[in-house]
Design a protein around this motif. Structure first.
Motif, PDB file in Angstrom:
ATOM      1  N   CYS A  25      -7.196-101.229 -57.949  1.00  0.00           N
ATOM      2  CA  CYS A  25      -6.418-102.360 -57.457  1.00  0.00           C
ATOM      3  C   CYS A  25      -7.229-103.657 -57.542  1.00  0.00           C
ATOM      4  CB  CYS A  25      -6.025-102.094 -56.002  1.00  0.00           C
ATOM      5  SG  CYS A  25      -5.243-103.500 -55.191  1.00  0.00           S
ATOM      6  N   CYS A  28      -7.725-104.661 -53.349  1.00  0.00           N
ATOM      7  CA  CYS A  28      -8.579-103.896 -52.425  1.00  0.00           C
ATOM      8  C   CYS A  28      -9.547-102.961 -53.148  1.00  0.00           C
ATOM      9  CB  CYS A  28      -7.710-103.116 -51.438  1.00  0.00           C
ATOM     10  SG  CYS A  28      -6.759-101.768 -52.191  1.00  0.00           S
ATOM     11  N   CYS A  39      -0.109-101.975 -55.702  1.00  0.00           N
ATOM     12  CA  CYS A  39      -0.929-101.101 -54.855  1.00  0.00           C
ATOM     13  C   CYS A  39      -0.135-100.658 -53.635  1.00  0.00           C
ATOM     14  CB  CYS A  39      -2.185-101.836 -54.423  1.00  0.00           C
ATOM     15  SG  CYS A  39      -3.243-100.879 -53.301  1.00  0.00           S
ATOM     16  N   CYS A  42      -2.360-102.124 -50.254  1.00  0.00           N
ATOM     17  CA  CYS A  42      -2.436-103.541 -49.859  1.00  0.00           C
ATOM     18  C   CYS A  42      -1.306-104.393 -50.432  1.00  0.00           C
ATOM     19  CB  CYS A  42      -3.791-104.130 -50.235  1.00  0.00           C
ATOM     20  SG  CYS A  42      -3.994-104.476 -52.001  1.00  0.00           S
TER      21      CYS A  42
HETATM   22 ZN   LIG Z   1      -4.862-102.608 -53.099  1.00  0.00          ZN
END
Ligand SMILES: [Zn+2]
Length: 133
Positions: A25, A28, A39, A42
């Motif tokens: 990602c 994050c 993602c 997040c």
């Molecule tokens: Zn993420």
């Protein structure tokens, strides 16, 4: 053979050229598998692809003794393994190189190599897993 333009295309393109590529990602840095555009942790849209070594452990496995559709190219019995890639938790399905037909152990160390498997009329990029010991 191209694997299309889906979210996992870099995985297939990597395997076809002998590399294991997995997405992280952009927000994050979590491993995102199966590959997706967003993602699940997040919410960030976007990922970057990182080459990983094909070191893993056995998460699960099964041995197939009877043929079913699209397995005509495989010698029976064959052993399929779900391998947990070291230090990222991503689990990948592949065939175990298993000439002695010794049952794998959960957690057993594996090393993968890029290969191809004939599925129907297509050569599909695959990972062949072997025991390290
Ligand atoms: Zn993420």
């Amino acid at each position: 053979m191209t694997r299309g333009d889906g979210a996992d295309a870099p995985y297939w393109e990597g395997l076809a050229t002998g590399r294991l590529m997995l997405p992280r990602c952009d927000g994050c840095d979590r491993w995102m598998w199966p590959a997706g555009r967003r993602c699940g942790l997040c919410g960030t849209i976007g990922s970057h692809w990182v080459e990983r070594s094909m070191a893993a452990t056995v998460f699960s496995w099964t041995r197939t003794w009877h043929r079913f559709g699209m397995t005509e190219s495989l010698e029976l019995p064959f052993t399929s393994v779900v391998a947990a890639v070291d230090n990222c938790g991503v689990r990948l399905l592949g065939l175990l190189e298993d000439p002695d037909r010794i049952d794998p152990r959960i957690g057993e160390a594996l090393v993968g190599r890029p290969s191809h498997t004939l599925v129907g009329a297509d050569q599909i990029p695959t990972i062949r897993w072997s025991r390290i010991s």
